[in-house]
Scaffold this active site. Structure first.
Site, PDB file in Angstrom:
ATOM      1  N   LYS A  94       1.002  -0.905  -0.017  1.00 23.04           N
ATOM      2  CA  LYS A  94      -0.291   0.137   0.086  1.00 23.04           C
ATOM      3  C   LYS A  94       0.612   0.829   0.072  1.00 23.04           C
ATOM      4  O   LYS A  94       2.481   1.156   0.292  1.00 23.04           O
ATOM      5  CB  LYS A  94      -1.030  -0.249   0.981  1.00 23.04           C
ATOM      6  CG  LYS A  94      -1.889  -0.564   1.027  1.00 23.04           C
ATOM      7  CD  LYS A  94      -3.072  -1.100   2.056  1.00 23.04           C
ATOM      8  CE  LYS A  94      -4.054  -1.984   1.951  1.00 23.04           C
ATOM      9  NZ  LYS A  94      -5.003  -1.457   2.863  1.00 23.04           N
ATOM     10  N   TYR A 103     -12.403  -1.599  -4.173  1.00 23.04           N
ATOM     11  CA  TYR A 103     -12.860  -2.069  -2.839  1.00 23.04           C
ATOM     12  C   TYR A 103     -13.835  -1.885  -2.281  1.00 23.04           C
ATOM     13  O   TYR A 103     -14.689  -1.447  -1.540  1.00 23.04           O
ATOM     14  CB  TYR A 103     -12.061  -1.123  -1.777  1.00 23.04           C
ATOM     15  CG  TYR A 103     -10.357  -1.214  -1.070  1.00 23.04           C
ATOM     16  CD1 TYR A 103     -10.954  -2.106  -0.337  1.00 23.04           C
ATOM     17  CD2 TYR A 103      -9.839  -0.690  -1.425  1.00 23.04           C
ATOM     18  CE1 TYR A 103      -9.056  -2.748  -0.269  1.00 23.04           C
ATOM     19  CE2 TYR A 103      -8.241  -1.145  -1.139  1.00 23.04           C
ATOM     20  CZ  TYR A 103      -7.988  -2.214  -0.298  1.00 23.04           C
ATOM     21  OH  TYR A 103      -6.851  -2.804   0.392  1.00 23.04           O
ATOM     22  N   ASN A 121      -1.831   0.179   6.184  1.00 22.81           N
ATOM     23  CA  ASN A 121      -1.668  -0.992   7.031  1.00 22.81           C
ATOM     24  C   ASN A 121      -0.594  -1.683   6.029  1.00 22.81           C
ATOM     25  O   ASN A 121      -0.829  -2.848   6.578  1.00 22.81           O
ATOM     26  CB  ASN A 121      -2.343  -1.688   7.714  1.00 22.81           C
ATOM     27  CG  ASN A 121      -3.673  -2.074   6.891  1.00 22.81           C
ATOM     28  OD1 ASN A 121      -3.638  -1.731   5.705  1.00 22.81           O
ATOM     29  ND2 ASN A 121      -4.235  -2.621   7.119  1.00 22.81           N
ATOM     30  N   HIS A 132      -2.379  -5.464   1.411  1.00 22.05           N
ATOM     31  CA  HIS A 132      -3.991  -6.047   1.446  1.00 22.05           C
ATOM     32  C   HIS A 132      -3.718  -7.250   1.155  1.00 22.05           C
ATOM     33  O   HIS A 132      -2.223  -7.949   0.574  1.00 22.05           O
ATOM     34  CB  HIS A 132      -4.604  -5.274  -0.197  1.00 22.05           C
ATOM     35  CG  HIS A 132      -5.358  -6.077  -0.622  1.00 22.05           C
ATOM     36  ND1 HIS A 132      -6.549  -5.901  -0.194  1.00 22.05           N
ATOM     37  CD2 HIS A 132      -5.571  -6.801  -1.643  1.00 22.05           C
ATOM     38  CE1 HIS A 132      -7.487  -6.811  -0.955  1.00 22.05           C
ATOM     39  NE2 HIS A 132      -6.862  -7.228  -1.809  1.00 22.05           N
ATOM     40  N   GLU A 166      -9.462 -10.040  -8.122  1.00 20.85           N
ATOM     41  CA  GLU A 166      -8.416  -8.694  -7.582  1.00 20.85           C
ATOM     42  C   GLU A 166      -6.989  -8.929  -8.456  1.00 20.85           C
ATOM     43  O   GLU A 166      -6.503  -8.029  -9.250  1.00 20.85           O
ATOM     44  CB  GLU A 166      -7.971  -9.299  -6.200  1.00 20.85           C
ATOM     45  CG  GLU A 166      -8.883  -8.829  -5.264  1.00 20.85           C
ATOM     46  CD  GLU A 166      -9.072  -8.922  -4.139  1.00 20.85           C
ATOM     47  OE1 GLU A 166      -7.994  -9.225  -3.529  1.00 20.85           O
ATOM     48  OE2 GLU A 166      -9.328  -8.407  -3.108  1.00 20.85           O
TER      49      GLU A 166
HETATM   50  P1  IDP Z   1      -8.336  -6.741   5.602  1.00 18.95           P
HETATM   51  O1  IDP Z   1      -7.148  -6.140   4.817  1.00 18.95           O
HETATM   52  O2  IDP Z   1      -7.033  -7.063   7.210  1.00 18.95           O
HETATM   53  O3  IDP Z   1      -9.303  -7.722   4.744  1.00 18.95           O
HETATM   54  P2  IDP Z   1     -10.619  -5.495   5.670  1.00 18.95           P
HETATM   55  O4  IDP Z   1     -11.507  -5.584   6.779  1.00 18.95           O
HETATM   56  O5  IDP Z   1     -11.139  -5.858   4.079  1.00 18.95           O
HETATM   57  O6  IDP Z   1      -9.038  -5.948   6.100  1.00 18.95           O
HETATM   58  O7  IDP Z   1     -10.577  -3.966   5.258  1.00 18.95           O
HETATM   59  C1  IDP Z   1     -10.337  -4.076   3.806  1.00 18.95           C
HETATM   60  C2  IDP Z   1      -8.972  -1.824   4.593  1.00 18.95           C
HETATM   61  O8  IDP Z   1      -9.695  -1.266   4.817  1.00 18.95           O
HETATM   62  C3  IDP Z   1      -8.127  -2.668   5.449  1.00 18.95           C
HETATM   63  O9  IDP Z   1      -6.212  -3.160   5.197  1.00 18.95           O
HETATM   64  C4  IDP Z   1      -7.584  -1.232   5.855  1.00 18.95           C
HETATM   65  O10 IDP Z   1      -7.021  -0.618   5.409  1.00 18.95           O
HETATM   66  C5  IDP Z   1      -8.692  -0.316   5.996  1.00 18.95           C
HETATM   67  N1  IDP Z   1     -10.313  -0.452   7.113  1.00 18.95           N
HETATM   68  C6  IDP Z   1     -10.398  -1.484   7.706  1.00 18.95           C
HETATM   69  N2  IDP Z   1     -11.199  -1.020   9.201  1.00 18.95           N
HETATM   70  C7  IDP Z   1     -10.974   0.281   9.369  1.00 18.95           C
HETATM   71  C8  IDP Z   1     -10.970   0.748  10.463  1.00 18.95           C
HETATM   72  O11 IDP Z   1     -11.563   0.742  11.089  1.00 18.95           O
HETATM   73  N3  IDP Z   1     -10.823   1.771   9.962  1.00 18.95           N
HETATM   74  C9  IDP Z   1      -9.802   2.162   9.204  1.00 18.95           C
HETATM   75  N4  IDP Z   1      -9.682   1.983   8.369  1.00 18.95           N
HETATM   76  C10 IDP Z   1      -9.575   0.301   8.399  1.00 18.95           C
HETATM   77 MG    MG Z   2     -10.353  -7.812   3.540  1.00 25.26          MG
END
Ligand code: IDP
Ligand code: MG
Length: 143
Positions: free
Chosen positions: A11, A51, A114, A117, A128
Site C-alpha cells: 500500500k 474496494y 496498514n 492488502h 483481484e
Molecule cells: P483486511 O485488509 O485485513 O482484509 P478489511 O476489513 O477487508 O481488512 O478492510 C480493508 C482495509 O480497509 C483495511 O486493510 C484497512 O486499510 C481499511 N480499514 C478497515 N477497517 C478500518 C478501520 O476501522 N479504520 C480505518 N481503516 C480501516
Molecule cells: Mg479484506
C-alpha cells in the site's frame, strides 16, 4: 483444493516509507513467488472499484483516499494454499493486534495505513489478480 495464487498490494504508506523491498523479501522467505508486479497510482474510480465490497462502511472514503494518495504495488503471488498462507503472513488488519513477525506488525502504521492488502478468498483472488494483470501477462512472463 485451495488455489495457488493470490493478490497482494503493497500500500502507499509502505511504498512511501521505502519498505517495498523488505516486504517482498519477507513474502519470498515465506515461500511466495512473485509472478507479476507493477507500480501503479490508482485513480479514485479504480480505488473505489477495487474496494467496492466495503462501500457504505464508515472507513470506505478514508480507504479510497488513502489508496489513491500515492503509488502502490500489486503483486500476483504463487505458492501452495496461497490465500490462507498470505493472510497468516500479513497478520491482523490492525497492526496493534497483529501477531509478532507478521508484515503488518513489522511495517504497518495504523489500522487504515496498514502496509499491505491480501485477497481473502480464492474467488476474490481471481477477481483481484484480474483487476491488475491479464492472464496473458501472467502466462507470457513465465511461458
Ligand atoms: P483486511 O485488509 O485485513 O482484509 P478489511 O476489513 O477487508 O481488512 O478492510 C480493508 C482495509 O480497509 C483495511 O486493510 C484497512 O486499510 C481499511 N480499514 C478497515 N477497517 C478500518 C478501520 O476501522 N479504520 C480505518 N481503516 C480501516
Ligand atoms: Mg479484506
Amino acid at each position: 483444493m485451495a488455489s495457488n495464487r493470490t493478490l497482494a498490494i503493497i500500500k502507499p504508506d509502505a511504498i512511501a516509507s521505502g519498505k517495498a523491498g523488505l516486504i517482498i523479501a519477507h513474502l519470498q522467505k515465506e515461500g511466495f513467488a512473485v509472478r507479476a508486479a507493477r507500480l501503479v497510482r490508482l485513480s479514485k474510480g479504480e480505488a473505489g472499484a477495487f474496494y467496492a465490497v466495503h462501500e457504505g462502511r464508515p472507513f470506505y472514503p478514508e480507504l479510497v483516499t488513502f489508496m489513491m494518495s500515492g503509488p502502490c504495488m500489486p503483486l500476483a503471488l504463487e505458492r501452495a494454499d496461497a490465500v490462507g498462507t498470505l493472510r497468516t503472513v500479513i497478520g491482523a488488519t490492525d497492526p496493534a493486534e497483529a501477531a509478532p513477525g507478521t508484515v503488518r506488525k513489522l511495517y504497518a502504521e495504523s489500522k487504515g495505513r496498514n502496509a499491505i492488502h491480501a485477497s481473502d478468498s480464492d474467488e476474490n483472488a481471481t477477481r483481484e489478480i484480474g483487476f491488475f494483470f491479464t492472464e496473458g501477462e501472467l502466462a507470457g512472463l513465465w511461458g
